[in-house]
Design a protein around this motif. Structure first.
Motif, PDB file in Angstrom:
ATOM      1  N   ARG A  70       0.823  -1.211   0.000  1.00 21.29           N
ATOM      2  CA  ARG A  70       0.000   0.000   0.000  1.00 21.29           C
ATOM      3  C   ARG A  70       0.861   1.268   0.000  1.00 21.29           C
ATOM      4  O   ARG A  70       0.350   2.360  -0.252  1.00 21.29           O
ATOM      5  CB  ARG A  70      -0.922   0.013   1.219  1.00 21.29           C
ATOM      6  CG  ARG A  70      -2.015  -1.050   1.169  1.00 21.29           C
ATOM      7  CD  ARG A  70      -3.012  -0.884   2.310  1.00 21.29           C
ATOM      8  NE  ARG A  70      -3.961  -1.980   2.349  1.00 21.29           N
ATOM      9  CZ  ARG A  70      -3.888  -3.010   3.187  1.00 21.29           C
ATOM     10  NH1 ARG A  70      -2.901  -3.068   4.090  1.00 21.29           N
ATOM     11  NH2 ARG A  70      -4.786  -3.973   3.155  1.00 21.29           N
ATOM     12  N   LYS A  71       2.129   1.140   0.254  1.00 20.84           N
ATOM     13  CA  LYS A  71       3.007   2.308   0.333  1.00 20.84           C
ATOM     14  C   LYS A  71       3.554   2.740  -1.022  1.00 20.84           C
ATOM     15  O   LYS A  71       4.196   3.788  -1.119  1.00 20.84           O
ATOM     16  CB  LYS A  71       4.172   2.033   1.288  1.00 20.84           C
ATOM     17  CG  LYS A  71       3.740   1.865   2.736  1.00 20.84           C
ATOM     18  CD  LYS A  71       4.941   1.647   3.632  1.00 20.84           C
ATOM     19  CE  LYS A  71       4.523   1.508   5.093  1.00 20.84           C
ATOM     20  NZ  LYS A  71       5.682   1.310   5.988  1.00 20.84           N
ATOM     21  N   PHE A  72       3.333   1.934  -2.060  1.00 23.82           N
ATOM     22  CA  PHE A  72       3.830   2.313  -3.379  1.00 23.82           C
ATOM     23  C   PHE A  72       2.816   1.949  -4.456  1.00 23.82           C
ATOM     24  O   PHE A  72       1.852   1.230  -4.207  1.00 23.82           O
ATOM     25  CB  PHE A  72       5.202   1.679  -3.667  1.00 23.82           C
ATOM     26  CG  PHE A  72       5.219   0.171  -3.670  1.00 23.82           C
ATOM     27  CD1 PHE A  72       4.994  -0.549  -4.830  1.00 23.82           C
ATOM     28  CD2 PHE A  72       5.501  -0.533  -2.498  1.00 23.82           C
ATOM     29  CE1 PHE A  72       5.036  -1.936  -4.832  1.00 23.82           C
ATOM     30  CE2 PHE A  72       5.544  -1.926  -2.483  1.00 23.82           C
ATOM     31  CZ  PHE A  72       5.308  -2.618  -3.658  1.00 23.82           C
ATOM     32  N   LYS A  73       3.034   2.448  -5.640  1.00 22.23           N
ATOM     33  CA  LYS A  73       2.110   2.259  -6.754  1.00 22.23           C
ATOM     34  C   LYS A  73       2.160   0.820  -7.253  1.00 22.23           C
ATOM     35  O   LYS A  73       3.236   0.268  -7.483  1.00 22.23           O
ATOM     36  CB  LYS A  73       2.472   3.212  -7.895  1.00 22.23           C
ATOM     37  CG  LYS A  73       1.491   3.236  -9.040  1.00 22.23           C
ATOM     38  CD  LYS A  73       0.179   3.881  -8.638  1.00 22.23           C
ATOM     39  CE  LYS A  73      -0.736   4.048  -9.840  1.00 22.23           C
ATOM     40  NZ  LYS A  73      -2.029   4.658  -9.456  1.00 22.23           N
ATOM     41  N   THR A  74       0.983   0.208  -7.425  1.00 20.19           N
ATOM     42  CA  THR A  74       0.916  -1.161  -7.953  1.00 20.19           C
ATOM     43  C   THR A  74      -0.221  -1.268  -8.953  1.00 20.19           C
ATOM     44  O   THR A  74      -1.147  -0.451  -8.966  1.00 20.19           O
ATOM     45  CB  THR A  74       0.665  -2.198  -6.845  1.00 20.19           C
ATOM     46  OG1 THR A  74      -0.642  -1.992  -6.286  1.00 20.19           O
ATOM     47  CG2 THR A  74       1.713  -2.113  -5.753  1.00 20.19           C
ATOM     48  N   ASP A  75      -0.159  -2.307  -9.765  1.00 17.33           N
ATOM     49  CA  ASP A  75      -1.305  -2.656 -10.589  1.00 17.33           C
ATOM     50  C   ASP A  75      -2.413  -3.195  -9.697  1.00 17.33           C
ATOM     51  O   ASP A  75      -2.151  -3.731  -8.611  1.00 17.33           O
ATOM     52  CB  ASP A  75      -0.917  -3.734 -11.614  1.00 17.33           C
ATOM     53  CG  ASP A  75      -0.019  -3.187 -12.704  1.00 17.33           C
ATOM     54  OD1 ASP A  75      -0.190  -2.010 -13.074  1.00 17.33           O
ATOM     55  OD2 ASP A  75       0.846  -3.935 -13.192  1.00 17.33           O
ATOM     56  N   LYS A  76      -3.642  -3.088 -10.142  1.00 19.91           N
ATOM     57  CA  LYS A  76      -4.775  -3.588  -9.389  1.00 19.91           C
ATOM     58  C   LYS A  76      -4.624  -5.091  -9.161  1.00 19.91           C
ATOM     59  O   LYS A  76      -4.363  -5.851 -10.081  1.00 19.91           O
ATOM     60  CB  LYS A  76      -6.084  -3.300 -10.128  1.00 19.91           C
ATOM     61  CG  LYS A  76      -7.322  -3.697  -9.350  1.00 19.91           C
ATOM     62  CD  LYS A  76      -8.592  -3.329 -10.107  1.00 19.91           C
ATOM     63  CE  LYS A  76      -9.830  -3.731  -9.315  1.00 19.91           C
ATOM     64  NZ  LYS A  76     -11.082  -3.372 -10.042  1.00 19.91           N
ATOM     65  N   GLY A  77      -4.780  -5.515  -7.899  1.00 21.29           N
ATOM     66  CA  GLY A  77      -4.717  -6.931  -7.577  1.00 21.29           C
ATOM     67  C   GLY A  77      -3.335  -7.488  -7.360  1.00 21.29           C
ATOM     68  O   GLY A  77      -3.181  -8.672  -7.071  1.00 21.29           O
ATOM     69  N   ALA A  78      -2.307  -6.652  -7.468  1.00 19.29           N
ATOM     70  CA  ALA A  78      -0.939  -7.138  -7.254  1.00 19.29           C
ATOM     71  C   ALA A  78      -0.747  -7.551  -5.804  1.00 19.29           C
ATOM     72  O   ALA A  78      -1.137  -6.838  -4.888  1.00 19.29           O
ATOM     73  CB  ALA A  78       0.073  -6.071  -7.635  1.00 19.29           C
ATOM     74  N   ARG A  79      -0.150  -8.716  -5.600  1.00 20.70           N
ATOM     75  CA  ARG A  79       0.133  -9.228  -4.264  1.00 20.70           C
ATOM     76  C   ARG A  79       1.598  -9.645  -4.197  1.00 20.70           C
ATOM     77  O   ARG A  79       2.233  -9.915  -5.212  1.00 20.70           O
ATOM     78  CB  ARG A  79      -0.755 -10.435  -3.939  1.00 20.70           C
ATOM     79  CG  ARG A  79      -2.249 -10.166  -3.988  1.00 20.70           C
ATOM     80  CD  ARG A  79      -2.677  -9.164  -2.943  1.00 20.70           C
ATOM     81  NE  ARG A  79      -4.124  -9.037  -2.839  1.00 20.70           N
ATOM     82  CZ  ARG A  79      -4.739  -7.996  -2.307  1.00 20.70           C
ATOM     83  NH1 ARG A  79      -4.031  -6.990  -1.825  1.00 20.70           N
ATOM     84  NH2 ARG A  79      -6.060  -7.943  -2.250  1.00 20.70           N
ATOM     85  N   SER A  80       2.104  -9.751  -3.004  1.00 17.38           N
ATOM     86  CA  SER A  80       3.487 -10.183  -2.841  1.00 17.38           C
ATOM     87  C   SER A  80       3.653 -11.616  -3.336  1.00 17.38           C
ATOM     88  O   SER A  80       2.711 -12.419  -3.315  1.00 17.38           O
ATOM     89  CB  SER A  80       3.904 -10.104  -1.378  1.00 17.38           C
ATOM     90  OG  SER A  80       3.175 -11.034  -0.602  1.00 17.38           O
ATOM     91  N   ALA A  81       4.863 -11.931  -3.757  1.00 13.48           N
ATOM     92  CA  ALA A  81       5.147 -13.276  -4.247  1.00 13.48           C
ATOM     93  C   ALA A  81       4.884 -14.321  -3.176  1.00 13.48           C
ATOM     94  O   ALA A  81       4.389 -15.418  -3.467  1.00 13.48           O
ATOM     95  CB  ALA A  81       6.599 -13.356  -4.726  1.00 13.48           C
TER      96      ALA A  81
END
Length: 234
Positions: A70-81
Motif C-alpha cells: 500500500r506504500k507504493f504504486k501497484t497494478d490492481k490486484g498485485a500481491r506479494s510473491a
C-alpha cells in the motif's frame, strides 16, 4: 564483479528492511532427479500452517506484505510473491516442479514464509538495484509478448538494461529468467520486520543447506540494510 545497491527512495519507505544477496555458481540445473519430489511436496504441506486464519488477510505474513504494497504504486490486484505461493498451497493448488534450483528456493519460501527472487547471473547487466521507478523503465514479463513500462512510484529491481522484477518481486523478467541451462545465479531474500530475524536466518540457512545437499554448490551471502546500502557480488 557486480554491485547491488538500494536507493534512498526505497529506504524512505522501508527503513527496517534487510536484504540477503546470495550468489551461487556452477549449477547443474538440468538433472531433475537431483531434488526428490518429496522436498516440494513436504513444503506445500507445511505452507498452510503459516496462514491458518481466514480470511487470508488476517495472517501476520500477509498483513505485513499487504501493508508494504500500500506504500507504493501497484497494478490492481498485485500481491506479494510470498502471498501467492502460500495461498496456492492452502487452496489445494500446490506449487509444482519447475527445475531443480527453482524447486529448492520455492520449498524454502513455502516452509519459512520469505520470498526468494532469483536471476540468471550471466544475464544481469552491470549494477543490480532495488529502487523506486520513475515511470520510464522497460520490462518484459515471463510468458508475455508485449513489453511494459513500470509505473511511476512502484518498487522495482533493475539492472543497467531494464527492470528485472516489477512491483517488488511480483513479476519477473523473461530476460533474466532462471531456466534449465542456467549455471550461475544471484538470489535475494527480504526480511520486512526485525521481529522476523530468527526465522529469516533459519530460512537462509535452509536454502544454503539444500543447495549444498542437492546441487553440490556453495553460496556466498552478504546483507544489505539502511546502514549498509550496497555490496559487491560476482
Amino acid at each position: 564483479m557486480h554491485m547491488f545497491s538500494v536507493s534512498p527512495a526505497f529506504w524512505k519507505m522501508f527503513p527496517e528492511v534487510k536484504i540477503a544477496i546470495i550468489t551461487v555458481h556452477n549449477i547443474n540445473n538440468q538433472d531433475r532427479t537431483q531434488v526428490p519430489d518429496s522436498v516440494l511436496q513436504h513444503a506445500n504441506e507445511i505452507a498452510p500452517t503459516l496462514i491458518p486464519d481466514e480470511p487470508i488477510s488476517n495472517n501476520g505474513i500477509v498483513q505485513v506484505w499487504r501493508d508494504a504494497f500500500r506504500k507504493f504504486k501497484t497494478d490492481k490486484g498485485a500481491r506479494s510473491a510470498i502471498e501467492n505461493l502460500l495461498k496456492r498451497a492452502k487452496n489445494g493448488n500446490p506449487v509444482r516442479s519447475i527445475n531443480p534450483l527453482v524447486d529448492i528456493y520455492n520449498s524454502v519460501s513455502l516452509e519459512y514464509g520469505f520470498p526468494v527472487g532469483c536471476l540468471d547471473l550471466d544475464k544481469v547487466n552491470g549494477q543490480l538495484e532495488l529502487t523506486v521507478a520513475n515511470g520510464t523503465e522497460h520490462f518484459s514479463a515471463i510468458g508475455e509478448n508485449d513489453a511494459e513500462i513500470a509505473l511511476l512510484g512502484e518498487v522495482i529491481y533493475r539492472d543497467d538494461t531494464d527492470v528485472t522484477s516489477r512491483q517488488w518481486a511480483w513479476r519477473d523478467s523473461s530476460r533474466t529468467e532462471v531456466t534449465e541451462t542456467t549455471k550461475n545465479v544471484v538470489m535475494y531474500m527480504e526480511c520486512l520486520k526485525p521481529e522476523w530475524q530468527v526465522q529469516y536466518r533459519n530460512a537462509i540457512a535452509c536454502l544454503e543447506s539444500r543447495l549444498k545437499h542437492y546441487l553440490n554448490t556453495t553460496c556466498t551471502i552478504t546483507f544489505v540494510s539502511i546502514a549498509k546500502s550496497s555490496t559487491q557480488f560476482n
